[in-house]
Write an enzyme that holds these catalytic residues in place. Structure first.
Site, short mmCIF file in Angstrom:
data_model
loop_
_atom_site.label_atom_id
_atom_site.label_comp_id
_atom_site.label_asym_id
_atom_site.label_seq_id
_atom_site.Cartn_x
_atom_site.Cartn_y
_atom_site.Cartn_z
N GLU A 85 0.92 -1.45 0.05
CA GLU A 85 0.13 0.09 -0.07
C GLU A 85 0.87 0.74 -0.57
O GLU A 85 1.62 1.67 0.83
CB GLU A 85 -0.94 -0.38 1.12
CG GLU A 85 -2.13 1.09 1.70
CD GLU A 85 -2.74 1.38 2.36
OE1 GLU A 85 -3.45 2.54 3.24
OE2 GLU A 85 -2.76 0.17 3.05
N LYS A 280 -7.69 0.11 11.12
CA LYS A 280 -7.39 -0.53 9.98
C LYS A 280 -6.13 0.07 9.86
O LYS A 280 -4.91 -0.61 9.05
CB LYS A 280 -8.55 -0.60 8.48
CG LYS A 280 -7.92 -0.99 7.58
CD LYS A 280 -6.74 -0.15 6.30
CE LYS A 280 -6.44 -1.25 5.43
NZ LYS A 280 -5.35 0.01 4.16
N ASP A 296 1.91 -14.79 11.72
CA ASP A 296 0.92 -15.31 10.82
C ASP A 296 -0.28 -13.90 11.53
O ASP A 296 -0.65 -13.36 12.76
CB ASP A 296 0.36 -16.31 11.86
CG ASP A 296 -0.78 -16.92 11.27
OD1 ASP A 296 -2.43 -16.11 10.03
OD2 ASP A 296 -1.78 -17.75 12.03
N HIS A 393 -1.49 10.46 0.58
CA HIS A 393 -1.69 9.16 -0.22
C HIS A 393 -1.59 9.61 -1.62
O HIS A 393 -0.88 8.30 -2.06
CB HIS A 393 -3.10 8.97 0.62
CG HIS A 393 -3.10 7.33 -0.17
ND1 HIS A 393 -2.59 6.74 0.94
CD2 HIS A 393 -4.45 7.40 -1.17
CE1 HIS A 393 -3.00 5.27 -1.06
NE2 HIS A 393 -3.72 5.82 -1.12
#
Length: 438
Positions: A85, A280, A296, A393
């Site tokens: 990302e 998130k 994991d 971004h």
């Protein structure tokens, strides 16, 4: 109509690709070549990757980057991150530099207890079951002695075994609720092996328990499995400084910034729609380090989000306050991580990542991962309450858009310079690229 295939797992890799080409990729001229393009030239390295999972046909690469300048408990760390990302690593690096000049990150592991359960049904007298469990408990521990002896040498092992009555939620439902310490191992295989042995021993002992009637002698074991919810495996990370030291932006003063920041965090605490996106952002940092170190990330995600809803409503994982003129931003999250076993001993890049981190033990890795999440969240909220999230971004996303249009090196250089002073949007990039090419 496509027919099912039998024996696919037994085919060689070339045969699997040939079947895919003939069945699903007939119209693609490049797919087969792309799959081969991502194979490692080193046959031994490729075989290692092939054996990580089943039916491997290629490798799926993620960028492996570095976020430097993290001052964690007065130790300077460079954090490896595996993520695709745009802007995540840049944001983490920016937050690291920001807090390096304000005392750095303070972090501590509160506990490292992990949980596993044997789920079973028992149709009979509850008091007799309790008496049986008390009699049986030492034998359960003895039954796993061969499994736990090496873990016990490292200071770990089985901490406790409890009988839990869940019949108020489902008829005849009980648990053996077991707690473990697995030290530097994540411990999934160790825990599951212990649980399955507990289940076998519990069942065998019940068959021979003199006070049970015939039906009670046969409790039905439903399953034995560890839990990825680890609310006692907690790490706390925080940053703090005087309010006057907060702002590094001429457009907003420190006190206004602190007020807006606290309000943004409060909104994430009370509004689930915001909290999910807020958390998130935390996981952008956490997952990237977890993945880079061979742990994991799916288990971590599940446990963290469950913890965010532990009070009956999904809420922010981070919190902020100003007391006596001091701004504090912190987070407590559950993290079950390991630095031995699994991919940590197999994947070459995981080994490099752990070397970059100076070969941390599990507790130290928990601290580093938590800090990465806190830093990521600070950077995101800081942008939201000042410039807005899209400005930074989209500038990071610019390269992805240019690559989408197969921009040349010269075109990239020209447009990167142009968009230093102009707003990046997909349509603006497309327009400027068209003008440049014409």
């Amino acid at each position: 109509m496509i027919a099912p295939i039998s024996g696919f797992s037994k085919l060689k890799k070339e045969e699997k690709i040939a079947w895919l080409s003939q069945t699903y990729l007939k119209e693609s001229e490049s797919a087969e070549g792309i799959l081969r393009q991502y194979w490692n030239e080193d046959d031994n390295l490729q075989q290692l990757h092939d054996e990580f999972t089943e039916n491997t046909i290629s490798n799926f690469y993620l960028p492996f980057g570095i976020a430097p300048n993290f001052l964690i408990n007065d130790k300077l760390i460079a954090i490896p991150m595996a993520i695709e990302e745009s802007s995540v690593i840049a944001a983490a690096s920016k937050a690291a530099k920001y807090w390096h000049n304000r005392g750095g990150f303070k972090v501590e592991v509160r506990n490292t207890i992990k949980i596993g359960q044997v789920h079973f049904l028992f149709k009979g007298d509850e008091e007799k079951l309790k008496q049986f469990f008390n009699t049986c408990k030492p034998q359960l521990r003895d039954a796993v002695s061969s499994i736990t002896k090496n873990m016990e040498k490292r200071g770990g092992g089985v901490l406790d075994i409890e009988l839990k009555d869940k019949t108020s939620e489902m008829a005849d439902y009980y648990q053996l609720h077991c707690s473990f310490e697995t030290k530097d191992s994540m411990g999934a295989n160790f825990i599951n092996s212990c649980l399955e042995k507990f289940a076998d021993t519990f069942k065998t002992q019940a068959e021979n328990y003199k006070d049970f009637n015939e039906e009670e002698k046969h409790p039905e074991i439903i399953m034995s499995i560890l839990s990825n919810y680890v609310p006692e495996c907690i790490v706390r990370a925080e940053v703090s400084c005087k309010v006057e030291e907060l702002s590094d932006d001429k457009k907003i003063d420190s006190h206004t910034f602190a007020e807006k920041f606290l309000t943004a965090i409060k909104i994430a605490e009370i509004e689930p729609y915001r909290a999910v996106t807020h958390n998130k952002g935390i996981m952008n940092g956490i997952d990237a380090v977890v993945l880079a170190t061979g742990n994991d990330f799916r288990a971590v995600e599940a446990g963290v989000h469950a913890y965010a809803a532990k009070d009956g409503k999904y809420s922010s994982l981070t919190h902020a306050a100003v007391e006596n003129g001091v701004f504090t931003f912190w987070m407590e999250i559950p993290l079950a991580l390991g630095t031995v076993g699994g991919l940590t001993n197999l994947h070459p890049l995981v080994k490099v990542a752990l070397e970059i981190l100076q070969k941390p033990n599990a507790k130290e890795l928990m601290e580093i991962v938590a800090v990465a999440g806190l830093a990521q969240n600070f950077a995101a909220v800081k942008s939201l309450v000042t410039t807005g999230i899209q400005q930074g971004h989209m500038k990071m996303h610019l390269m992805n858009i240019l690559n989408q249009y197969n921009a040349s090196s010269q075109e990239k250089e020209t447009l990167i310079h142009y968009f230093k002073k102009h707003t990046v949007t997909h349509s603006n990039v497309e327009e400027q690229l068209t003008l440049l090419r014409n």
